[in-house]
Design a protein around this motif. Structure first.
Motif, mmCIF file in Angstrom:
data_model
loop_
_atom_site.group_PDB
_atom_site.id
_atom_site.type_symbol
_atom_site.label_atom_id
_atom_site.label_comp_id
_atom_site.label_asym_id
_atom_site.label_seq_id
_atom_site.Cartn_x
_atom_site.Cartn_y
_atom_site.Cartn_z
ATOM 1 N N MET A 182 -9.561 -19.650 42.955
ATOM 2 C CA MET A 182 -10.975 -19.562 43.226
ATOM 3 C C MET A 182 -11.261 -18.469 44.232
ATOM 4 O O MET A 182 -10.476 -18.239 45.134
ATOM 5 C CB MET A 182 -11.456 -20.892 43.799
ATOM 6 N N THR A 183 -12.389 -17.851 44.108
ATOM 7 C CA THR A 183 -12.755 -16.800 45.040
ATOM 8 C C THR A 183 -13.648 -17.355 46.130
ATOM 9 O O THR A 183 -14.241 -18.420 45.990
ATOM 10 C CB THR A 183 -13.507 -15.666 44.309
ATOM 11 N N ALA A 184 -13.784 -16.611 47.211
ATOM 12 C CA ALA A 184 -14.616 -17.031 48.330
ATOM 13 C C ALA A 184 -16.097 -17.034 47.974
ATOM 14 O O ALA A 184 -16.903 -17.589 48.684
ATOM 15 C CB ALA A 184 -14.367 -16.125 49.531
ATOM 16 N N THR A 185 -16.469 -16.407 46.856
ATOM 17 C CA THR A 185 -17.876 -16.372 46.468
ATOM 18 C C THR A 185 -18.263 -17.539 45.581
ATOM 19 O O THR A 185 -19.414 -17.699 45.252
ATOM 20 C CB THR A 185 -18.209 -15.055 45.729
ATOM 21 N N ASN A 186 -17.311 -18.354 45.189
ATOM 22 C CA ASN A 186 -17.613 -19.523 44.367
ATOM 23 C C ASN A 186 -18.355 -20.539 45.214
ATOM 24 O O ASN A 186 -17.902 -20.937 46.265
ATOM 25 C CB ASN A 186 -16.312 -20.126 43.826
ATOM 26 N N HIS A 187 -19.526 -20.996 44.753
ATOM 27 C CA HIS A 187 -20.359 -21.913 45.520
ATOM 28 C C HIS A 187 -20.304 -23.330 44.977
ATOM 29 O O HIS A 187 -21.179 -24.125 45.241
ATOM 30 C CB HIS A 187 -21.808 -21.422 45.546
ATOM 31 N N ASP A 188 -19.281 -23.671 44.235
ATOM 32 C CA ASP A 188 -19.138 -25.013 43.673
ATOM 33 C C ASP A 188 -18.631 -25.946 44.760
ATOM 34 O O ASP A 188 -17.485 -25.877 45.171
ATOM 35 C CB ASP A 188 -18.161 -24.984 42.496
ATOM 36 N N LEU A 189 -19.515 -26.857 45.264
ATOM 37 C CA LEU A 189 -19.132 -27.751 46.349
ATOM 38 C C LEU A 189 -18.160 -28.825 45.897
ATOM 39 O O LEU A 189 -17.534 -29.480 46.707
ATOM 40 C CB LEU A 189 -20.369 -28.385 46.975
ATOM 41 N N ALA A 190 -18.023 -29.044 44.599
ATOM 42 C CA ALA A 190 -17.067 -30.032 44.107
ATOM 43 C C ALA A 190 -15.638 -29.585 44.416
ATOM 44 O O ALA A 190 -14.753 -30.406 44.563
ATOM 45 C CB ALA A 190 -17.252 -30.245 42.609
ATOM 46 N N GLU A 191 -15.430 -28.284 44.524
ATOM 47 C CA GLU A 191 -14.115 -27.736 44.827
ATOM 48 C C GLU A 191 -14.256 -26.751 45.983
ATOM 49 O O GLU A 191 -14.406 -25.554 45.764
ATOM 50 C CB GLU A 191 -13.537 -27.033 43.596
ATOM 51 N N PRO A 192 -14.222 -27.244 47.220
ATOM 52 C CA PRO A 192 -14.398 -26.346 48.362
ATOM 53 C C PRO A 192 -13.372 -25.224 48.356
ATOM 54 O O PRO A 192 -12.223 -25.428 47.978
ATOM 55 C CB PRO A 192 -14.194 -27.262 49.567
ATOM 56 N N THR A 193 -13.810 -24.039 48.770
ATOM 57 C CA THR A 193 -12.952 -22.867 48.707
ATOM 58 C C THR A 193 -12.365 -22.495 50.061
ATOM 59 O O THR A 193 -11.538 -21.623 50.135
ATOM 60 C CB THR A 193 -13.725 -21.662 48.153
ATOM 61 N N SER A 194 -12.810 -23.156 51.117
ATOM 62 C CA SER A 194 -12.310 -22.807 52.440
ATOM 63 C C SER A 194 -12.358 -24.031 53.338
ATOM 64 O O SER A 194 -12.948 -25.057 53.001
ATOM 65 C CB SER A 194 -13.155 -21.688 53.049
ATOM 66 N N ILE A 195 -11.776 -23.889 54.487
ATOM 67 C CA ILE A 195 -11.822 -24.965 55.477
ATOM 68 C C ILE A 195 -13.270 -25.235 55.864
ATOM 69 O O ILE A 195 -13.675 -26.385 56.028
ATOM 70 C CB ILE A 195 -10.968 -24.602 56.707
ATOM 71 N N VAL A 196 -14.062 -24.180 55.991
ATOM 72 C CA VAL A 196 -15.480 -24.343 56.346
ATOM 73 C C VAL A 196 -16.200 -25.126 55.258
ATOM 74 O O VAL A 196 -16.963 -26.054 55.551
ATOM 75 C CB VAL A 196 -16.148 -22.974 56.602
ATOM 76 N N ASP A 197 -15.953 -24.786 53.989
ATOM 77 C CA ASP A 197 -16.585 -25.524 52.895
ATOM 78 C C ASP A 197 -16.173 -26.993 52.903
ATOM 79 O O ASP A 197 -16.992 -27.882 52.669
ATOM 80 C CB ASP A 197 -16.234 -24.905 51.543
ATOM 81 N N THR A 198 -14.902 -27.238 53.189
ATOM 82 C CA THR A 198 -14.410 -28.612 53.250
ATOM 83 C C THR A 198 -15.107 -29.373 54.375
ATOM 84 O O THR A 198 -15.517 -30.522 54.194
ATOM 85 C CB THR A 198 -12.886 -28.634 53.457
ATOM 86 N N ALA A 199 -15.248 -28.737 55.524
ATOM 87 C CA ALA A 199 -15.910 -29.373 56.666
ATOM 88 C C ALA A 199 -17.384 -29.633 56.371
ATOM 89 O O ALA A 199 -17.910 -30.701 56.691
ATOM 90 C CB ALA A 199 -15.756 -28.504 57.909
ATOM 91 N N ILE A 200 -18.057 -28.661 55.759
ATOM 92 C CA ILE A 200 -19.463 -28.846 55.397
ATOM 93 C C ILE A 200 -19.597 -29.994 54.407
ATOM 94 O O ILE A 200 -20.470 -30.860 54.553
ATOM 95 C CB ILE A 200 -20.079 -27.543 54.841
ATOM 96 N N ALA A 201 -18.743 -30.023 53.406
ATOM 97 C CA ALA A 201 -18.790 -31.096 52.404
ATOM 98 C C ALA A 201 -18.582 -32.460 53.060
ATOM 99 O O ALA A 201 -19.276 -33.429 52.732
ATOM 100 C CB ALA A 201 -17.743 -30.849 51.312
ATOM 101 N N ALA A 202 -17.653 -32.550 54.001
ATOM 102 C CA ALA A 202 -17.397 -33.817 54.700
ATOM 103 C C ALA A 202 -18.606 -34.233 55.533
ATOM 104 O O ALA A 202 -18.991 -35.409 55.543
ATOM 105 C CB ALA A 202 -16.163 -33.695 55.582
#
Length: 87
Positions: free
Chosen positions: A1-21
């Motif tokens: 996955m690339t950093a530009t993927n905005h699919d929250l079902a599959e977080p692409t970074s630690i930041v995305d994971t933290a935001i999702a949590a």
């Protein structure tokens, strides 16, 4: 996955994971607050003001927690955007 993927079902970074949590926890707290508000509303509909207010007071702790989760999600997003050079 690339950093530009905005699919929250599959977080692409630690930041995305933290935001999702944070968003999942926020949704849970708001659902709990909604349930408490319904209970208070039902008590008031039954003309039991003391029970309604006593029940409603439980939300007093939930709202600051919800605000903190909301603020954390926004701060993580805004911090990531500033690191990416976005405005």
């Amino acid at each position: 996955m690339t950093a530009t993927n905005h699919d929250l079902a599959e977080p692409t970074s630690i930041v995305d994971t933290a935001i999702a949590a944070n968003l999942a926890a926020l949704a849970q707290r708001l659902e709990e607050a909604t349930a408490v508000a319904r209970e208070a509303s039902n008590a008031m509909a039954n003309r039991d003001r003391n029970l309604a207010i006593g029940t409603l007071i439980m939300i007093e702790e939930m709202l600051p927690e919800a605000q903190a989760l909301f603020s954390a999600a926004l701060a993580l997003h805004r911090g990531q955007r500033s690191k990416d050079g976005a405005l």
